[in-house]
Write a protein that holds these residues in place. Structure first.
Motif, PDB file in Angstrom:
ATOM      1  N   ILE B  79       0.266 -16.065   9.956  1.00  0.00           N
ATOM      2  CA  ILE B  79      -0.936 -16.326  10.746  1.00  0.00           C
ATOM      3  C   ILE B  79      -2.009 -15.616  10.323  1.00  0.00           C
ATOM      4  O   ILE B  79      -2.133 -14.479  10.225  1.00  0.00           O
ATOM      5  N   LYS B  80      -3.263 -16.145  10.037  1.00  0.00           N
ATOM      6  CA  LYS B  80      -4.682 -15.605   9.771  1.00  0.00           C
ATOM      7  C   LYS B  80      -5.338 -15.844  11.020  1.00  0.00           C
ATOM      8  O   LYS B  80      -5.213 -16.853  11.537  1.00  0.00           O
ATOM      9  N   SER B  82      -8.196 -17.380  13.236  1.00  0.00           N
ATOM     10  CA  SER B  82      -8.779 -18.501  13.371  1.00  0.00           C
ATOM     11  C   SER B  82     -10.340 -18.142  13.628  1.00  0.00           C
ATOM     12  O   SER B  82     -10.711 -16.878  13.886  1.00  0.00           O
TER      13      SER B  82
ATOM     14  N   CYS C  26      -3.881 -20.868  10.629  1.00  0.00           N
ATOM     15  CA  CYS C  26      -3.936 -20.696  11.959  1.00  0.00           C
ATOM     16  C   CYS C  26      -2.747 -21.063  12.820  1.00  0.00           C
ATOM     17  O   CYS C  26      -1.703 -21.486  12.261  1.00  0.00           O
ATOM     18  N   SER C  27      -2.680 -20.485  13.956  1.00  0.00           N
ATOM     19  CA  SER C  27      -1.399 -20.412  14.871  1.00  0.00           C
ATOM     20  C   SER C  27      -0.761 -21.985  14.920  1.00  0.00           C
ATOM     21  O   SER C  27      -1.681 -22.953  15.267  1.00  0.00           O
ATOM     22  N   ASN C  36      -9.704 -25.963  20.958  1.00  0.00           N
ATOM     23  CA  ASN C  36     -10.600 -25.654  19.809  1.00  0.00           C
ATOM     24  C   ASN C  36     -10.662 -24.241  19.623  1.00  0.00           C
ATOM     25  O   ASN C  36     -11.630 -23.544  19.109  1.00  0.00           O
ATOM     26  N   SER C  37      -9.590 -23.479  20.088  1.00  0.00           N
ATOM     27  CA  SER C  37      -9.498 -22.063  19.906  1.00  0.00           C
ATOM     28  C   SER C  37      -8.788 -21.556  18.723  1.00  0.00           C
ATOM     29  O   SER C  37      -8.690 -20.392  18.396  1.00  0.00           O
ATOM     30  N   GLN C  38      -7.993 -22.471  18.233  1.00  0.00           N
ATOM     31  CA  GLN C  38      -7.088 -22.240  17.032  1.00  0.00           C
ATOM     32  C   GLN C  38      -7.410 -22.924  15.874  1.00  0.00           C
ATOM     33  O   GLN C  38      -6.604 -23.823  15.539  1.00  0.00           O
ATOM     34  N   THR C  39      -8.643 -22.780  15.296  1.00  0.00           N
ATOM     35  CA  THR C  39      -9.027 -23.918  14.278  1.00  0.00           C
ATOM     36  C   THR C  39      -9.791 -22.859  13.069  1.00  0.00           C
ATOM     37  O   THR C  39      -9.964 -21.687  13.381  1.00  0.00           O
TER      38      THR C  39
END
Lengths: 483, 113, 453
Positions: B79-80, B82, C26-27, C36-39
């Motif tokens: 994971i990187k 976001s 991204c997770s 739109n918090s994981q982009t």
């Protein structure tokens, strides 16, 4: 006295090391020149003046801590572009700075991230001076199809600068910047460099990361430098080249020290350079032809062995490139729907629509094999054709553009202007090969002409070496346009 | 007319207006009638030009899809960070409560209204 | 007019359980996260962003392919599938077209003791889209988009259209879910949308000695196994009626998409497929092709061999521990219970607790409330041990007590022999009373029955 904006990277560095100029002065001179002449040339779409000045001040502070020139020299080893103003083509994402690809669709788009090339320039101490004009989406070879305005050729303002990296080439030629970054899909670095009388290097596909560069044709897009000299191009390429984890097509091949290799002058002795008769087309401008042959003679005199070779008729490359590029364009421009950024698809202009339409057609059911697949197969033949040639010779030389800069308006109603204009550049592009364009002289009208040197994949060192020797003898790069 | 010219004439490809409209639909472009006419001509012109490709025998050639010659490029499952929600939405013209907003899409199911 | 045959093909999408998304860092855990918090530029489709494939996702797909008895293709690649929809940020989905990772497999599933074999056409990897929410803002209808799910790895499994009943389709899906869970590559919870199934249904109808095929219908929006069955059943009935009325036959281009409505328990027309059918696939130029060496293929096979699948485990439980097939099936529904059972059996050996004792306890327990979930296998075995310790009397001792009880109750003995077998319970009770509850009732029953025979 030379204005500092006229300097090459290497000369500017020497002066900074000696303490003769500050980074701020360098930026200020560029900005002054822009203010004075860019109204006429129209190379920039966005300026980064304030940020550039504050970055210059930071670099000056960093330099102030260092006492002797040796220490400063060492600093340049880690930061090879320290304090150097660089103009960047507007299809490179710059965090917080407008990035439009000269397209109306993106007129208000501010990226939240930097392209890998931009990051490398920043990390090397370079200062982004601003963003340069281009054919919208890089679709073209004139910068006349910018959705904003046409960039003029600094040698003659009634002429085109070429494209699509026309803004970058004109900015370098007009001394609005010390150096610039462009991108080439097929000709977009070499052709404007040729028309503007500067040096343009299109590296091997994958040599420089495409991450953050607004994609045109993904399978041939190659970022590269546009500079005032071959050694500047070598320095710049050294900074921006290399494997990027964010670009799966970037090459893991190690990056040689391009600058150091320039010194090895005698290395040109015995080098075999091929001249393909197919690259001296029927209808080629006679002065372009004459200057190219003169350049070949100079290299022969310098010790190169000139050999006539035969290559596939370049018309096939034009067709291959047209199909592949337009197909990829039709897909790459799919993301512009106006939902997450930019305007919706009604903002596309003619040239983009034309390419999207054609590409959509050539990929559509029933036509894929006939057009796209066929083109990819001919692309294989072109690659094999070069492989065969490079068994006989080390490099290939020829004219860059079949003519000097055309007049403003030349692209009107020409539905394939870009693709036709780059007839001598497309084969090497679809094959992913590195090539440099450099000035070969001037036409009787005072317009620059250019030659290109093409090599096998990852032969940038050899190309630079050869180009450097030619440049040193011919010295065309020392001429400046009167503006 | 010699055979070669006859052959050429036979191969001339012209797109119909309907075809142009269909392509425009696929490409999500709305074209004016003039544009349809214009592209009809220009696309046909380009199609005829690229017929030079048929002059070459490609039976033995595999398509070159990639110029890099690379293969098997992967990343590890790590994971990187976001970007933030604010950054993600920063350039969007229309928003609502942290979502991107678009005009109602017709194909919804009754349950979801 | 007679329904001759139902033809059902399944297209199944399963979200892979990787940490990060398919082409960016991204997770991939997106369920109920802030929109739109994981982009990032890649999964938001920002200009210039480029995909780099996640190896773990590829490995997972190849594991699934092997579990479905597919062939692993030595040369594979990603392709772009071009179409426009607001939840698809790039205007194309990175998917696989003519060279998926796995091709041509099969999977066996069982209905009422009979084995069936479903043919698998292909198993490929693609990226998920964003999520659309249809709502009203300030009284106006609109659609909202959340891109947290965009770019999550999704495996697509396509079967041949050979299921002939909704039950077969449902049973197959349950089996598939069990397998991907055993492989630990996906959670495949249908309610959470981690497993999505789109059945394509049509019918073969006989009328006046001639056979007709009804147009293909793809059913979307199904989010439970139960509804898969219901939706197919509904569609079969609807298509039959529709054909009776309109007599429209299957033709190229007349495939339609219908959405399943949970509220109405019916399918409704969504859009004609014709419009979107030209996806203009071409090789993804941003991702170099994939060539597996023999060694890499061997590695994939080795990795797969290490994983025990439910079928294998069930037969092991039957042959090794003497379980009945139903018991083995129940225990192997999920890997955790199955492995728990095995651990218990191993630990039970020392304490002379048999696998049958364990399976009875486990199945009874799991029927009530999964009490054992809180106990470690060791604790569980101890618990069984304790309850068995209560029955401290051995067979000989119980036999002596039984003899005594029988002697004292000659009358009841006679009644039993006359056929009134229900008195056995009474006798067991008497023995237990004498034994002060220290006799295993099953052994008591066995001994009494022998003595009375």
């Amino acid at each position: 006295m030379t204005k500092f904006n006229e300097l090459t990277i290497s000369d500017a560095q020497k002066k900074i090391i000696k303490g003769e100029i500050s980074c701020r002065e360098l930026v200020l001179d560029c900005l002054a020149k822009i203010k004075q002449t860019d109204e006429k040339v129209k190379a920039f779409v966005t300026l980064n003046s304030e940020k550039a000045l504050s970055l210059a001040d930071e670099e000056d502070k960093r330099l102030a801590f260092l006492k002797d020139t040796k220490q400063i020299g060492n600093l340049f080893r880690d930061y090879p572009l320290l304090g150097i103003p660089v103009a960047v083509k507007d299809n490179f994402s710059t965090k917080g700075l407008l990035t439009t690809a000269s397209a109306k669709v993106l007129e208000n788009y501010k990226p939240v991230f930097d392209a890998s090339v931009v990051k490398k320039i920043n990390d090397a101490g370079g200062i982004i001076l601003g963003k340069t004009n281009m054919d919208a989406w890089a679709h073209g070879s004139s910068t006349e199809s910018s959705d904003f305005f046409t960039t003029r050729n600094p040698w003659n303002l009634e002429r085109l600068a070429g494209g699509s990296s026309g803004g970058s080439a004109a900015a370098v030629a007009a001394d609005l910047t010390i150096a610039a970054i462009g991108s080439e899909t097929a000709g977009s670095i070499r052709q404007p460099a040729c028309w503007c009388g500067v040096v343009g290097m299109k590296p091997t596909y994958g040599r420089v990361s495409r991450y953050g560069v607004i994609a045109m044709a993904s399978s041939t897009d190659s970022p590269g430098p546009i500079t005032k000299s071959v050694s500047d191009a070598a320095l710049m390429l050294g900074v921006i080249a290399g494997k990027d984890e964010a670009d799966a097509t970037s090459s893991p091949t190690s990056v040689p020290d391009y600058l150091t290799c320039l010194g090895e002058e005698n290395k040109i002795k015995g080098i075999k350079i091929g001249v393909a008769k197919q690259y001296f087309l029927k209808g080629i401008d006679s002065e372009v032809e004459k200057n190219a042959y003169q350049a070949i003679k100079i290299l022969e005199k310098a010790g190169a062995q000139i050999k006539e070779i035969s290559l596939l008729d370049p018309k096939y490359a034009v067709a291959v490139y047209t199909v592949i590029q337009r197909s990829e364009v039709s897909s790459n421009l799919g993301r512009y729907d106006g939902i997450r950024f930019g305007h919706d698809r009604s903002y596309f202009k003619d040239e983009a629509k034309r390419r999207i339409m054609f590409g959509t057609y050539s990929l559509s059911a029933g036509y894929y094999d006939q057009y796209y697949k066929k083109a990819q197969k001919v692309r294989t033949l072109i690659g094999q054709d070069f492989e065969k040639a490079f068994k006989e010779v080390d490099l290939i030389i020829g004219p860059t553009s079949p003519c000097p800069a055309l007049g403003i308006g030349a692209t009107k109603e020409a539905s394939m202007f870009g693709e036709m204009q780059d007839i001598l550049l497309e084969a090497s592009s679809v094959a992913g090969l590195p090539a440099i364009s450099l000035p070969s002289g001037f036409s009787s009208e005072g317009l620059p002409t250019g030659i290109q040197i093409i090599g096998p994949s990852f032969s940038e060192e050899q190309i630079f070496k050869t180009a450097f020797i030619y440049e040193k003898i011919a010295r065309w790069h020392e001429r400046k346009p009167k503006l | 007319m010699n055979d070669k010219n006859k052959q050429k004439l036979k191969n001339i490809k012209t797109l119909s207006e309907e075809e142009v409209k269909h392509i425009a639909k696929l490409a999500n472009l709305s074209l004016s009638n003039e544009e349809v006419k214009k592209f009809q001509g220009q696309l046909s012109e380009t199609l005829n030009f690229i017929q030079v490709l048929d002059e070459l025998n490609t039976e033995k050639a595999e398509p070159t899809n990639h110029a890099s010659g690379l293969s098997n490029i992967f990343r590890q499952d790590e994971i990187k960070p976001s970007i933030s929600q604010a950054e993600a939405l920063a350039n969007a013209p229309s928003l609502s409560d942290g979502f991107f907003k678009v005009k109602a899409i017709l194909e919804r199911n009754d349950d979801e209204i | 007019m007679k329904l001759k045959r139902i033809l059902i093909g399944l297209e199944i999408h399963i979200e892979l359980k990787t940490k990060s998304k398919m082409f960016c860092g991204c997770s991939a855990v997106h369920f109920e996260k802030i929109p739109n918090s994981q982009t990032c530029p890649v999964c938001l489709g920002l200009p210039g962003a480029l995909p780099v494939p996640n190896f773990k996702a590829i490995e997972s797909v190849i594991l699934i392919g092997q579990a479905l008895n597919c062939e692993i293709l030595k040369e594979s690649k990603f392709d772009r599938k071009n179409y426009f929809y607001p939840d698809l940020p790039k205007g194309y989905q990175i998917s696989q077209y003519d060279q998926p990772f796995c091709l041509n497999g099969w999977l066996e599933y069982k209905i009422q003791g009979t084995n069936y074999r479903a043919k698998i056409r292909r198993v490929h990897l693609e990226e998920d889209t964003g999520k659309l929410v249809h709502t009203q803002v300030k009284g106006k209808s609109c659609s909202l988009i959340d891109f947290n799910r965009s770019g999550c790895p999704l495996v697509e499994i396509v079967t041949e259209p050979e299921f002939d009943s909704s039950l077969a389709a449902k049973t197959f899906l349950e089996k598939l879910q069990k397998i991907v869970r055993y492989l630990e590559v996906a959670d495949a919870d249908m309610e959470k949308g981690q497993m999505r199934c789109e059945p394509t249904v049509n019918l073969e109808i006989e009328d006046g000695g001639k056979n007709y095929f009804t147009p293909l219908v793809e059913i979307k929006n199904i989010n439970s196994f139960r509804f898969v069955q219901k939706a197919i059943d509904f569609e079969v009935e609807r298509q039959f009626k529709d054909f009776e009325e309109k007599r429209i036959e299957k033709m190229p281009g007349n495939k339609t998409t219908r959405g399943w409505s949970e509220k109405k328990l019916e399918t409704g027309l969504q859009r004609t497929k014709e419009e979107a059918s030209d996806y203009r696939y071409f090789p993804e130029p941003d991702i170099p092709p994939i060539f597996w060496s023999d060694k890499q293929i061997t590695n994939f096979k080795e990795l797969f061999k290490k994983i025990v699948l439910p079928d294998k485990l069930e037969s092991r439980f039957i042959s090794l521990y003497g379980l009945r097939p139903e018991q083995a099936e129940i225990l192997c529904r999920d890997k955790e219970t199955a492995f728990y059972f095995e651990k218990c059996v191993e630990l039970g050996k020392i304490k002379k607790i048999t696998s049958l004792d364990i399976v009875n306890k486990l199945i009874n327990q799991s029927k009530k409330a999964k009490q054992f979930a809180d106990l470690s296998p060791k604790e569980f075995i101890e618990k069984i041990g304790e309850s068995q310790k209560l029955f401290s009397l051995n067979k000989e001792e119980i036999s002596l007590i039984a003899d005594r009880v029988l002697k004292e109750n000659q009358k009841i003995q006679d009644e039993y022999r006359k056929g009134k077998t229900q008195v056995l319970g009474f006798l067991i009770g008497l023995v237990q009373k004498e034994a002060k509850g220290k006799a295993d009732p099953r052994i008591v029953q066995k001994i009494l029955a022998e003595k009375l025979a």
